[in-house]
Scaffold this motif. Structure first.
Motif, PDB file in Angstrom:
ATOM      1  N   UNK A  77       0.835  -1.203   0.000  1.00 16.95           N
ATOM      2  CA  UNK A  77       0.000   0.000   0.000  1.00 16.95           C
ATOM      3  C   UNK A  77       0.868   1.250   0.000  1.00 16.95           C
ATOM      4  N   UNK A  78       1.851   1.274   0.889  1.00 19.42           N
ATOM      5  CA  UNK A  78       2.711   2.464   0.987  1.00 19.42           C
ATOM      6  C   UNK A  78       3.543   2.657  -0.271  1.00 19.42           C
ATOM      7  N   UNK A  79       3.948   1.563  -0.897  1.00 18.49           N
ATOM      8  CA  UNK A  79       4.707   1.675  -2.152  1.00 18.49           C
ATOM      9  C   UNK A  79       3.866   2.319  -3.249  1.00 18.49           C
ATOM     10  N   UNK A  80       2.558   2.203  -3.120  1.00 14.37           N
ATOM     11  CA  UNK A  80       1.647   2.789  -4.106  1.00 14.37           C
ATOM     12  C   UNK A  80       1.020   4.098  -3.622  1.00 14.37           C
ATOM     13  N   UNK A  81       1.637   4.716  -2.633  1.00 19.74           N
ATOM     14  CA  UNK A  81       1.209   6.043  -2.194  1.00 19.74           C
ATOM     15  C   UNK A  81       0.061   6.075  -1.214  1.00 19.74           C
ATOM     16  N   UNK A  82      -0.337   4.936  -0.668  1.00 18.05           N
ATOM     17  CA  UNK A  82      -1.408   4.886   0.331  1.00 18.05           C
ATOM     18  C   UNK A  82      -0.771   4.801   1.710  1.00 18.05           C
ATOM     19  N   UNK A  83      -0.994   5.816   2.535  1.00 19.75           N
ATOM     20  CA  UNK A  83      -0.355   5.860   3.847  1.00 19.75           C
ATOM     21  C   UNK A  83      -1.000   4.934   4.855  1.00 19.75           C
ATOM     22  N   UNK A  84      -0.176   4.289   5.662  1.00 19.75           N
ATOM     23  CA  UNK A  84      -0.638   3.450   6.764  1.00 19.75           C
ATOM     24  C   UNK A  84      -0.040   4.023   8.048  1.00 19.75           C
ATOM     25  N   UNK A  85      -0.877   4.516   9.005  1.00 26.17           N
ATOM     26  CA  UNK A  85      -2.335   4.386   9.053  1.00 26.17           C
ATOM     27  C   UNK A  85      -3.090   5.637   8.566  1.00 26.17           C
ATOM     28  N   UNK A  86      -2.403   6.591   7.955  1.00 24.74           N
ATOM     29  CA  UNK A  86      -3.076   7.850   7.601  1.00 24.74           C
ATOM     30  C   UNK A  86      -4.280   7.626   6.689  1.00 24.74           C
ATOM     31  N   UNK A  87      -4.131   6.737   5.711  1.00 23.60           N
ATOM     32  CA  UNK A  87      -5.221   6.452   4.781  1.00 23.60           C
ATOM     33  C   UNK A  87      -5.939   5.138   5.111  1.00 23.60           C
ATOM     34  N   UNK A  88      -5.167   4.128   5.467  1.00 22.71           N
ATOM     35  CA  UNK A  88      -5.733   2.805   5.783  1.00 22.71           C
ATOM     36  C   UNK A  88      -5.024   2.249   7.017  1.00 22.71           C
ATOM     37  N   UNK A  89      -5.821   1.858   8.016  1.00 20.10           N
ATOM     38  CA  UNK A  89      -5.250   1.166   9.174  1.00 20.10           C
ATOM     39  C   UNK A  89      -5.161  -0.326   8.883  1.00 20.10           C
ATOM     40  N   UNK A  90      -4.137  -0.990   9.454  1.00 22.68           N
ATOM     41  CA  UNK A  90      -3.915  -2.420   9.192  1.00 22.68           C
ATOM     42  C   UNK A  90      -3.691  -3.152  10.513  1.00 22.68           C
ATOM     43  N   UNK A  91      -4.357  -4.304  10.639  1.00 21.78           N
ATOM     44  CA  UNK A  91      -4.214  -5.155  11.825  1.00 21.78           C
ATOM     45  C   UNK A  91      -3.808  -6.554  11.372  1.00 21.78           C
ATOM     46  N   UNK A  92      -2.834  -7.146  12.060  1.00 22.26           N
ATOM     47  CA  UNK A  92      -2.417  -8.512  11.788  1.00 22.26           C
ATOM     48  C   UNK A  92      -2.976  -9.479  12.811  1.00 22.26           C
ATOM     49  N   UNK A  93      -2.449 -10.698  12.785  1.00 27.33           N
ATOM     50  CA  UNK A  93      -2.874 -11.723  13.737  1.00 27.33           C
ATOM     51  C   UNK A  93      -1.684 -12.628  14.019  1.00 27.33           C
ATOM     52  N   UNK A  94      -1.348 -12.831  15.269  1.00 25.39           N
ATOM     53  CA  UNK A  94      -0.310 -13.749  15.774  1.00 25.39           C
ATOM     54  C   UNK A  94       0.616 -13.053  16.760  1.00 25.39           C
ATOM     55  N   UNK A  95       1.088 -11.844  16.428  1.00 27.20           N
ATOM     56  CA  UNK A  95       2.150 -11.156  17.168  1.00 27.20           C
ATOM     57  C   UNK A  95       3.447 -11.954  17.117  1.00 27.20           C
ATOM     58  N   UNK A  96       3.809 -12.399  15.902  1.00 31.18           N
ATOM     59  CA  UNK A  96       5.086 -13.083  15.708  1.00 31.18           C
ATOM     60  C   UNK A  96       6.186 -12.060  15.469  1.00 31.18           C
ATOM     61  N   UNK A  97       7.385 -12.515  15.160  1.00 35.30           N
ATOM     62  CA  UNK A  97       8.534 -11.616  15.011  1.00 35.30           C
ATOM     63  C   UNK A  97       8.321 -10.575  13.927  1.00 35.30           C
ATOM     64  N   UNK A  98       7.551 -10.903  12.889  1.00 34.34           N
ATOM     65  CA  UNK A  98       7.293  -9.960  11.805  1.00 34.34           C
ATOM     66  C   UNK A  98       6.583  -8.720  12.323  1.00 34.34           C
ATOM     67  N   UNK A  99       5.690  -8.897  13.296  1.00 35.42           N
ATOM     68  CA  UNK A  99       4.900  -7.782  13.806  1.00 35.42           C
ATOM     69  C   UNK A  99       5.759  -6.761  14.550  1.00 35.42           C
ATOM     70  N   UNK A 100       6.859  -7.220  15.138  1.00 31.51           N
ATOM     71  CA  UNK A 100       7.722  -6.324  15.905  1.00 31.51           C
ATOM     72  C   UNK A 100       8.826  -5.694  15.071  1.00 31.51           C
ATOM     73  N   UNK A 101       8.837  -5.930  13.761  1.00 31.01           N
ATOM     74  CA  UNK A 101       9.833  -5.333  12.869  1.00 31.01           C
ATOM     75  C   UNK A 101       9.788  -3.809  13.005  1.00 31.01           C
ATOM     76  N   UNK A 102      10.892  -3.170  13.409  1.00 28.34           N
ATOM     77  CA  UNK A 102      10.876  -1.720  13.625  1.00 28.34           C
ATOM     78  C   UNK A 102      10.456  -0.914  12.391  1.00 28.34           C
TER      79      UNK A 102
END
Length: 355
Positions: A272-297
């Motif tokens: 989304x951000x690569x295509x000019x859509x801001x997260x979370x300014x334009x679209x909020x995103x929620x994941x599921x699991x809270x694995x290591x990917x979620x904590x990526x700075x």
């Protein structure tokens, strides 16, 4: 399945051609003790003086001796081996393995891991673990049908970890998907979101249907049943990119997206951000699991957190009890343990700026 031998040089100056599998007979000869004494020492049983045991262990380590799990399980009526099947491409499942190892070790159980991949399916994994003489089975996020899982349960005590099923002779340990999706939808609604889309796990992943149903139920509970929209996704980074492209092709864009897992959420966010859509300014995103990917700075995800320690403890409690009660009459009663979730809010969710 051919058993891989561990070969080691008996002395440092031997050539590769002369290396051989080290046996307890070799350890006995090098430590000047009997085979029976070495067997007692290496198995941890009583009857060996502390200094003798220490010498035998040191010699065994120097020679490169390793236990033969097949032979030892044949000698023991109760091997305490637990087979674990997991999906290698699923980051949360692989992270869960560590918690399962800890929980197993504290109960005197040993895990034998088999990884399911595109070219090495779950059926193959189960057959391998049965040949390894495992006495119980953990199927993690399984893609097997309930009938197939029940067939495994007929062979040995089985837990479906991470996927709620109603299969005879299969116990279940799962996170509370309805609680988690309810927490996520409540959070987004409190920020002013109504156009909330769910990216599901795709047609090939049965667990995805459970989370999609939980999303639809949570939307209905907040009065947004008319806004329910589910798009086909999956469980990998590639699925997240594809889901983002599906969203970008539609108008109006949703103001929030809840994804099947963190891998999909992270990839969707970047696309989304690569295509000019801001997260979370334009679209909020929620994941599921809270694995290591979620904590990526670089992309700290708001996500529905599962508790790997509680999941592992509940799973091994069920199997430990099943093995301990192996001689009692089988009541064929299935147990389901549901572990609470919590919402971990990070930087990918925010208030609606324009609706």
């Amino acid at each position: 399945m051919a058993r891989r031998q561990v070969v080691s040089s008996v002395s440092g100056n031997q050539s590769g051609e002369n290396r051989k599998h080290v046996t307890i007979r070799d350890v006995a000869k090098a430590s000047y003790t009997s085979i029976s004494t070495v067997s007692l020492a290496l198995s941890g049983r009583a009857g060996v003086a502390p200094e003798t045991r220490a010498n035998i262990l040191a010699v065994a380590d120097r020679l490169g001796w390793r236990p033969d799990r097949h032979a030892s399980s044949l000698r023991r009526q109760n091997s305490r081996l637990i087979g674990l099947v997991c999906q290698v491409e699923q980051v949360f499942q692989m992270g869960l393995v560590d918690s399962l190892y800890v929980a197993a070790r504290s109960r005197g159980l040993e895990l034998v891991l088999a990884g399911a991949t595109r070219h090495h399916d779950e059926h193959t994994c189960v057959d391998e673990l049965v040949r390894e003489r495992c006495q119980a089975m953990i199927l993690t996020g399984s893609d097997l049908t309930e009938e197939q899982m029940s067939e495994v349960g007929q062979r040995l005590p089985t837990v479906s970890l991470g996927r709620l099923v109603q299969a005879p002779r299969v116990n279940v340990v799962v996170s509370d998907d309805r609680m988690g999706l309810g927490q996520a939808i409540d959070h987004l609604v409190s920020l002013g979101h109504h156009r909330i889309v769910h990216v599901d796990g795709g047609p090939a992943y049965p667990l995805g249907r459970s989370r999609a149903d939980a999303y639809a139920s949570a939307m209905a509970d907040t009065g947004l049943a008319d806004h329910v929209r589910i798009i086909s996704g999956g469980s990998t980074l590639e699925h997240g990119v594809d889901a983002a492209r599906q969203l970008l092709a539609t108008r109006p864009l949703p103001t929030a997206v809840v994804c099947f897992n963190d891998m999909v959420a992270a990839a969707l966010t970047r696309e989304l951000e690569r295509n000019g859509v801001g997260v979370p300014q334009d679209v909020s995103v929620v994941g599921f699991d809270d694995c290591s990917v979620a904590a990526d700075p670089s992309t700290p995800l708001t996500t529905i957190a599962q508790d790997p320690q509680l999941l592992a403890e509940a799973t091994l409690d069920l199997l430990d009890a099943a093995l301990s009660d192996a001689d009692t009459p089988d009541t064929a009663t299935e147990t389901a343990v549901v572990i609470p979730t919590r919402l971990h809010v990070r930087s990918t969710t925010g208030p609606v700026v324009h609706d």
